[in-house]
Motif scaffolding. Structure first.
Motif, PDB file in Angstrom:
ATOM      1  N   MET A 379       0.733  -1.447  -0.272  1.00 32.00           N
ATOM      2  CA  MET A 379       0.050  -0.071   0.013  1.00 32.00           C
ATOM      3  C   MET A 379       0.739   1.426  -0.006  1.00 32.00           C
ATOM      4  O   MET A 379       0.530   2.204  -0.589  1.00 32.00           O
ATOM      5  N   GLU A 380       1.972   1.225   0.677  1.00 32.84           N
ATOM      6  CA  GLU A 380       2.824   2.352   0.693  1.00 32.84           C
ATOM      7  C   GLU A 380       3.617   2.100  -0.109  1.00 32.84           C
ATOM      8  O   GLU A 380       4.508   1.283  -0.430  1.00 32.84           O
ATOM      9  N   PRO A 381       3.888   3.149  -1.453  1.00 29.59           N
ATOM     10  CA  PRO A 381       4.743   2.798  -2.463  1.00 29.59           C
ATOM     11  C   PRO A 381       6.194   3.026  -2.047  1.00 29.59           C
ATOM     12  O   PRO A 381       6.468   3.521  -0.995  1.00 29.59           O
ATOM     13  N   LYS A 419      30.061   2.747   9.046  1.00 29.78           N
ATOM     14  CA  LYS A 419      29.397   4.090   8.810  1.00 29.78           C
ATOM     15  C   LYS A 419      28.137   3.993   8.584  1.00 29.78           C
ATOM     16  O   LYS A 419      27.414   5.022   8.095  1.00 29.78           O
ATOM     17  N   ILE A 420      27.527   2.853   8.225  1.00 28.48           N
ATOM     18  CA  ILE A 420      26.061   2.460   7.827  1.00 28.48           C
ATOM     19  C   ILE A 420      25.406   2.578   9.119  1.00 28.48           C
ATOM     20  O   ILE A 420      25.559   1.938  10.155  1.00 28.48           O
ATOM     21  N   GLU A 421      24.168   3.678   9.111  1.00 29.06           N
ATOM     22  CA  GLU A 421      23.163   3.556  10.017  1.00 29.06           C
ATOM     23  C   GLU A 421      21.964   3.668   9.504  1.00 29.06           C
ATOM     24  O   GLU A 421      21.579   4.399   8.530  1.00 29.06           O
ATOM     25  N   MET A 422      21.080   2.892   9.944  1.00 26.93           N
ATOM     26  CA  MET A 422      19.682   2.646   9.402  1.00 26.93           C
ATOM     27  C   MET A 422      18.681   2.642  10.220  1.00 26.93           C
ATOM     28  O   MET A 422      18.837   1.808  11.369  1.00 26.93           O
ATOM     29  N   LYS A 423      17.630   3.475  10.139  1.00 28.62           N
ATOM     30  CA  LYS A 423      16.412   3.343  10.879  1.00 28.62           C
ATOM     31  C   LYS A 423      15.389   2.361  10.191  1.00 28.62           C
ATOM     32  O   LYS A 423      15.418   2.563   8.764  1.00 28.62           O
ATOM     33  N   LEU A 424      14.793   1.553  11.003  1.00 27.87           N
ATOM     34  CA  LEU A 424      14.084   0.552  10.149  1.00 27.87           C
ATOM     35  C   LEU A 424      12.361   0.969  10.328  1.00 27.87           C
ATOM     36  O   LEU A 424      11.951   1.022  11.242  1.00 27.87           O
ATOM     37  N   ALA A 425      12.110   1.833   9.322  1.00 27.07           N
ATOM     38  CA  ALA A 425      10.606   2.229   9.640  1.00 27.07           C
ATOM     39  C   ALA A 425       9.618   1.665   9.282  1.00 27.07           C
ATOM     40  O   ALA A 425      10.046   0.326   8.736  1.00 27.07           O
ATOM     41  N   ARG A 426       8.617   1.480  10.015  1.00 25.53           N
ATOM     42  CA  ARG A 426       7.461   0.808   9.777  1.00 25.53           C
ATOM     43  C   ARG A 426       7.279   0.636   8.237  1.00 25.53           C
ATOM     44  O   ARG A 426       7.034   1.792   7.791  1.00 25.53           O
ATOM     45  N   MET A 427       6.787  -0.444   7.602  1.00 20.51           N
ATOM     46  CA  MET A 427       6.428  -0.506   6.163  1.00 20.51           C
ATOM     47  C   MET A 427       5.275  -0.755   6.055  1.00 20.51           C
ATOM     48  O   MET A 427       4.401  -1.418   6.763  1.00 20.51           O
ATOM     49  N   GLY A 428       4.642   0.119   5.125  1.00 16.64           N
ATOM     50  CA  GLY A 428       3.179   0.084   4.354  1.00 16.64           C
ATOM     51  C   GLY A 428       3.061  -1.173   3.703  1.00 16.64           C
ATOM     52  O   GLY A 428       2.886  -1.116   2.338  1.00 16.64           O
ATOM     53  N   GLY A 429       3.207  -2.312   4.268  1.00 17.50           N
ATOM     54  CA  GLY A 429       3.057  -3.525   3.385  1.00 17.50           C
ATOM     55  C   GLY A 429       4.316  -4.031   2.729  1.00 17.50           C
ATOM     56  O   GLY A 429       5.228  -3.108   2.676  1.00 17.50           O
ATOM     57  N   GLY A 430       4.574  -5.239   2.541  1.00 13.61           N
ATOM     58  CA  GLY A 430       5.731  -5.718   2.072  1.00 13.61           C
ATOM     59  C   GLY A 430       5.473  -6.777   0.900  1.00 13.61           C
ATOM     60  O   GLY A 430       5.760  -6.832  -0.125  1.00 13.61           O
ATOM     61  N   PHE A 431       5.082  -7.984   1.343  1.00 15.35           N
ATOM     62  CA  PHE A 431       4.699  -9.254   0.712  1.00 15.35           C
ATOM     63  C   PHE A 431       5.826  -9.693   0.172  1.00 15.35           C
ATOM     64  O   PHE A 431       5.628 -10.458  -1.236  1.00 15.35           O
TER      65      PHE A 431
ATOM     66  N   CYS B 100      -0.508  -3.781   8.204  1.00 10.70           N
ATOM     67  CA  CYS B 100       0.718  -2.657   8.348  1.00 10.70           C
ATOM     68  C   CYS B 100       0.285  -1.287   8.468  1.00 10.70           C
ATOM     69  O   CYS B 100       0.975  -0.373   9.006  1.00 10.70           O
ATOM     70  N   GLY B 101      -1.101  -0.965   8.515  1.00  8.84           N
ATOM     71  CA  GLY B 101      -1.774   0.379   8.998  1.00  8.84           C
ATOM     72  C   GLY B 101      -1.635   1.486   7.929  1.00  8.84           C
ATOM     73  O   GLY B 101      -2.194   2.507   8.317  1.00  8.84           O
ATOM     74  N   TYR B 102      -1.158   1.351   6.872  1.00  8.79           N
ATOM     75  CA  TYR B 102      -0.918   2.285   5.979  1.00  8.79           C
ATOM     76  C   TYR B 102      -2.113   2.911   5.420  1.00  8.79           C
ATOM     77  O   TYR B 102      -2.377   4.178   5.381  1.00  8.79           O
ATOM     78  N   CYS B 103      -3.244   2.019   5.206  1.00  5.90           N
ATOM     79  CA  CYS B 103      -4.236   2.440   4.758  1.00  5.90           C
ATOM     80  C   CYS B 103      -5.285   2.821   5.470  1.00  5.90           C
ATOM     81  O   CYS B 103      -6.675   3.598   5.410  1.00  5.90           O
ATOM     82  N   GLN B 104      -5.320   2.745   6.954  1.00  5.89           N
ATOM     83  CA  GLN B 104      -6.187   2.815   7.889  1.00  5.89           C
ATOM     84  C   GLN B 104      -6.703   4.070   8.399  1.00  5.89           C
ATOM     85  O   GLN B 104      -7.773   4.544   8.514  1.00  5.89           O
ATOM     86  N   THR B 105      -5.972   5.397   8.028  1.00  3.80           N
ATOM     87  CA  THR B 105      -6.249   6.749   8.315  1.00  3.80           C
ATOM     88  C   THR B 105      -7.352   6.739   7.115  1.00  3.80           C
ATOM     89  O   THR B 105      -8.373   7.581   7.452  1.00  3.80           O
ATOM     90  N   GLY B 106      -7.055   6.323   5.940  1.00  5.45           N
ATOM     91  CA  GLY B 106      -7.992   6.907   4.738  1.00  5.45           C
ATOM     92  C   GLY B 106      -9.395   6.171   5.102  1.00  5.45           C
ATOM     93  O   GLY B 106     -10.341   6.641   4.808  1.00  5.45           O
ATOM     94  N   GLN B 107      -9.238   4.753   5.526  1.00  6.77           N
ATOM     95  CA  GLN B 107     -10.357   3.994   5.863  1.00  6.77           C
ATOM     96  C   GLN B 107     -11.106   4.702   6.918  1.00  6.77           C
ATOM     97  O   GLN B 107     -12.518   4.899   6.897  1.00  6.77           O
ATOM     98  N   ILE B 108     -10.442   5.238   7.964  1.00 11.70           N
ATOM     99  CA  ILE B 108     -11.100   5.822   9.144  1.00 11.70           C
ATOM    100  C   ILE B 108     -11.876   7.009   8.601  1.00 11.70           C
ATOM    101  O   ILE B 108     -12.994   7.549   9.030  1.00 11.70           O
TER     102      ILE B 108
END
Ligand code: FES
Ligand code: FES
Lengths: 749, 156
Positions: A379-381, A419-431, B100-108
């Protein structure tokens, strides 16, 4: 033991002023909460975190924080993995705050989201981390009160000495505990002693999600950050020749337009370094809309690629991979695959004498199944933030297996590991899509060139036309039936573009004395990647549809026939290396039979069954379908799952429901067509994803109760949905569905 | 570029952007209201759903020049309106809807707008009103249950 001072406010809230607008601040919330506000407030202002080990930090005023090591893309590891830690730690779960760990695999031992391995890999280390910390806290209390540890108990974050009625909370003990030696050996609870694991718990990040807090890479911002987009060739089989950016550079807010080479010439790719195009045009500017408009003004010349060889060092060693020239198409792919099916493939496994059995057969049934490329479409590009300076390379990345990108970043961006530092953001889906982190390297190149913080954004079109699809597959199942209506041999022949999905050692291997499995591959310049239950997501559909048709041909109940075959495999397994445990397979079938009232035949209910084993877990579904105005309506699904001990039944149920919906959606509608080398469906108005009204009306999920160590759940329920749906559709329409997506044949009538 | 005044979540903002800029990008890039998500940019996924004068709308399809004095509400405004979580958000938490939560604000946002016009929607009405909101993780059943639950809790 180290104390980490004030590390929360430094690392966890990156407050940044906005550039325009109401002078607002934007924070990136690494720390998730569903806790009373006081706990959150004190967590946010905490001056001192005392670290007991890589997973646990406590403040002197008793806020307990547990780190989730594994990247989160919706499988709810932000809740279930900290639950494992806390089962042994025994802090007050309702007040525990959880935080996404940064990329630091040595600290967390494993940081891996994919292959349904998260639970299994975390199971012992995380509980051990919890138990170790608890013992240290108890020892600190024992020292303080001068009593033996054996006289102490722990509950809800408080250590108690009953005899003297003394108690101290974890916060009061943390500093002393952190100075104690780490206990050599800890004893872990038995599953029967669990009080948190196995109970339904709400998502710790739930409140952040419904509030629209900044969680995802696309939400990340930093002072001076630029927006970048990349233009890739319009078709597979093409590459960049030249471009003219004169007009684009005149557009407002545009900083630069240049080309980047993602991987160096001769770079040996590792397993997750797949990328579709190696030369891209980067357009960089101040805001998304400005960059979107400017990139339309770039005039690019493309040219055909030549056939090339690339070195790949992946599973099974180093090999040379051919990337053929040419503009491919789905129609040609189908012809090529049918042609491959006409001749013998590479023999993957052979038991007995299948040729003789087929020659002697009274009847042979033979069915061919196919499936198209699928686009993951999380869902998240796709996006990635990068800021490369002389001191460090800082990334905020949505990536399933961060450690797998290390080599790639080092080699192609010339950055040393430290020197690599990485934050692991929540992903809007992956599959599976976000196992392939080429975009991290791309963002790195652009930041390097711009000497600025950059967020690379893929539009939906960029992502959908950029490959890394689920492969396109074909397989033929054949059964020999003798005069007594017994199945005497099975043959499976199949392959794919560019790789096949035949799992030669899975069911029905082990059942039939005469068995042959063959495979073939067709090289392609269209890149592919793991897609939720790779391979299985196709072969389960084919196999489970075929078994259904076979049962019907020999006049048996399809569910009972499956159980009969598995019982046979259990009593007299044929051949070696059979991958599955027949008992657990039978277990899910028996459970789904009971819960769906399978034996109570109702003429009006059109239902199909399927079961499959993959990623160490077992799943079976019964799907009920009715036809309304020529379109299928899924009225009910009953699912039975055996994935060992369930850590969080609430999250687990949600996962299975999601897999069922995903399976129905992809089986019915999913498909990416290729014409003249280009992806035909370019956005969600063309690529069909299941929507509200098409989702099943109801899904009942049941788990087999056992105390086997937890195995995967993200993937295993997915593949058998395809087969169960195909079999239900047959009952509802009288037609068998061999080619995905089913909607094409359905609409043909 | 042109200067425009926008009313978002009850506050006035001045922005200086190209008039064709979709409200989605004004919110995200210029006002830092990132709860409104980008999913497709072509009006097909609903991740960018906001309210314009209380009606659900896809902000990727709405040029900022077309807004004028109309009131924009985003997910951030839903929270603030009530001083605490909105009943729809609460129902989302009670039923543990998100993956994942990404769509949920739009759904809400779509659900909140639906409940304004239909305080007690049927399954069919929910399907019809929510059809523009994709959840790639497949949380549809929970979303529907949460909408029913929110309807119940506000008619109580
Ligand atoms: S981003 Fe607006 S509908 Fe998808
Ligand atoms: S929860 Fe992931 S797209 Fe809806």
């Amino acid at each position: 033991m180290e104390q980490s001072q004030n590390n929360y406010s430094r690392r966890s809230f990156l407050k940044v002023s906005s550039l325009t607008g109401g002078g607002m601040m934007i924070g990136f919330s690494w720390l998730a909460n569903l806790v009373p506000n006081e706990a959150l407030a004190s967590a946010a202002t905490a001056k001192e975190w005392i670290q007991l080990n890589g997973f646990i930090q406590i403040t002197p005023d008793n806020v307990v924080k547990i780190f989730n090591p594994n990247p989160e893309f919706g499988t709810n590891v932000m809740t279930s993995l900290p639950m494992m830690v806390n089962e042994e730690l025994q802090a007050d779960w309702s007040k525990v705050v959880v935080e996404m760990g940064d990329y630091d695999t040595p600290r967390f031992k494993s940081q891996f989201t994919g292959g349904s391995r998260g639970m299994a890999q975390a199971w012992k280390p995380l509980r051990t981390a919890g138990a170790t910390a608890r013992l240290m806290l108890m020892q600190a209390a024992a020292n303080e009160w001068n009593v033996p540890v054996s006289e102490l108990t722990v509950a809800n974050g408080v250590v108690l000495h009953k005899a003297s009625n003394k108690s101290l909370n974890f916060g009061a003990l943390a500093t002393a505990a952190s100075k104690l030696p780490k206990p050599e050996k800890v004893e872990l609870k038995k599953t029967t002693e669990f009080s948190l694991i196995g109970t339904p718990q709400k998502n710790k990040v739930g409140k952040d999600i419904v509030s629209g807090d900044s969680l995802f890479t696309l939400d990340y911002k930093q002072e001076g950050m630029l927006i970048a987009m990349a233009i890739h060739p319009p078709a597979f089989g093409m590459k960049l020749k030249s471009f003219d950016a004169t007009e684009a550079l005149k557009m407002p807010g545009i900083k630069a337009v240049f080309d980047i080479q993602v991987y160096k010439d001769g770079y040996t790719r590792a397993g997750f370094d797949t990328r579709a195009f190696n030369k891209l045009i980067a357009v960089v500017g101040n805001s998304t809309w400005e960059v979107l408009n400017a990139r339309k003004k770039v005039v690019a010349q493309w040219e055909p690629i030549e056939t090339t060889k690339e070195m790949v060092a992946a599973w099974g060693g180093k090999k040379e991979e051919t990337v053929p020239a040419g503009l491919e198409s789905t129609d040609d792919h189908m012809k090529q695959m049918y042609a491959m099916q006409q001749k013998p493939g590479k023999i993957l496994r052979k038991d007995g004498n299948p040729e003789a059995a087929f020659a002697k057969a009274k009847k042979v049934i033979e069915k061919t199944y196919s499936a198209p490329f699928l686009s993951h479409n999380p869902m998240e590009p796709i996006s990635c933030f990068a800021h490369i300076t002389d001191e460090k390379a800082f990334f905020v990345a949505p990536i399933q297996i961060p450690d797998m990108m290390k080599q790639n970043i080092m080699a192609n961006l010339d950055i040393p590991a430290d020197k690599i530092e990485m934050k692991l953001a929540r992903m809007g889906g992956g599959f599976g899509r976000r196992a392939y982190g080429h975009y991290i390297v791309e963002a790195g190149h652009i930041s390097k060139k711009m000497k600025a913080p950059v967020k690379l954004i893929y539009t939906r079109e960029d992502d959908m036309t950029n490959g890394i699809y689920r492969p396109s597959y074909m397989v033929t199942y054949k059964a020999a039936i003798d005069e007594n209506n017994n199945v005497t041999a099975i043959s499976i022949r199949g392959g794919g573009i560019p790789e096949g999905a035949v799992h030669e050692n899975r069911f029905p291997a082990g059942v039939f004395e005469n068995y042959i499995a063959e495979g073939w591959d067709i090289p392609s310049n269209i890149t592919i990647g793991a897609f939720r239950a790779p391979g299985s997501n196709f072969i389960a559909a084919a196999e489970q549809s075929f078994i259904d048709e076979l049962a019907e041909t020999i006049g048996k109940d399809p569910l009972d026939y499956r159980i009969e075959l598995l019982k046979k495999a259990k009593a007299n397994p044929v051949g070696k290396n059979n991958e599955y445990d027949a008992d657990r397979y039978i277990g899910v079938l028996e459970l789904v039979k009971e819960k769906s009232n399978w034996t109570k035949k109702d003429k009006n209910v059109k239902r199909g069954v399927a079961a499959y084993f993959c990623h160490s877990s077992y799943a079976a579904h019964v799907v009920d379908v009715t036809m309304k105005n020529g379109q299928p309506v899924v009225d009910n699904v009953v699912s039975a799952i055996d994935c060992g001990f369930i850590v969080n039944p609430e999250g687990a149920k949600n996962m299975v429901e999601g897999a069922v919906v995903d399976g129905i959606g992809n089986a019915l509608y999913g498909g990416m067509r290729i014409e003249k080398g280009a992806a035909v469906q370019k956005n969600l108005n063309q690529y069909r994803i299941i929507r509200h009204k098409e989702a099943p009306k109801n899904i009942d999920v049941h788990f087999v109760k056992n105390s086997i160590d937890p195995t995967g759940l993200g993937e295993p329920p997915f593949p058998p949905v395809f087969g169960a749906l195909a079999n239900a559709l047959y009952k509802a329409t009288g037609k068998r569905f061999y080619n995905q997506p089913f909607i094409n044949d359905l609409n043909k009538g | 570029m042109s200067k425009m005044n926008l009313k978002v979540n009850g506050k006035q903002y001045e922005v200086d952007v190209d008039p064709s800029t979709p409200v989605l990008w004004v919110l995200r890039d210029h006002l830092n209201l990132i709860g409104t998500k980008f999913g497709c940019g072509v009006g097909s996924c609903g991740a960018c759903t906001i309210h314009l004068n209380g009606r659900a709308l896809k902000s990727c399809q709405l040029p900022v020049s077309a807004v004028g004095t109309q009131a924009i509400t985003t997910i951030e405004g839903i929270v603030a309106e009530m001083g605490e979580l909105h009943p729809v958000q609460k129902a989302w938490l009670e039923l543990d809807v998100a993956q994942c939560g990404y769509c949920q604000t739009g759904q809400i946002m779509a659900a909140v707008a639906l409940l304004k016009t239909k305080p007690n929607p049927t399954d069919e009405e929910i399907d019809a009103a929510m059809t523009g909101n994709i959840c790639r993780c497949g949380t549809y059943i929970r979303i529907k249950a949460a909408i029913h639950q929110a309807a119940k809790s506000s008619t109580k």
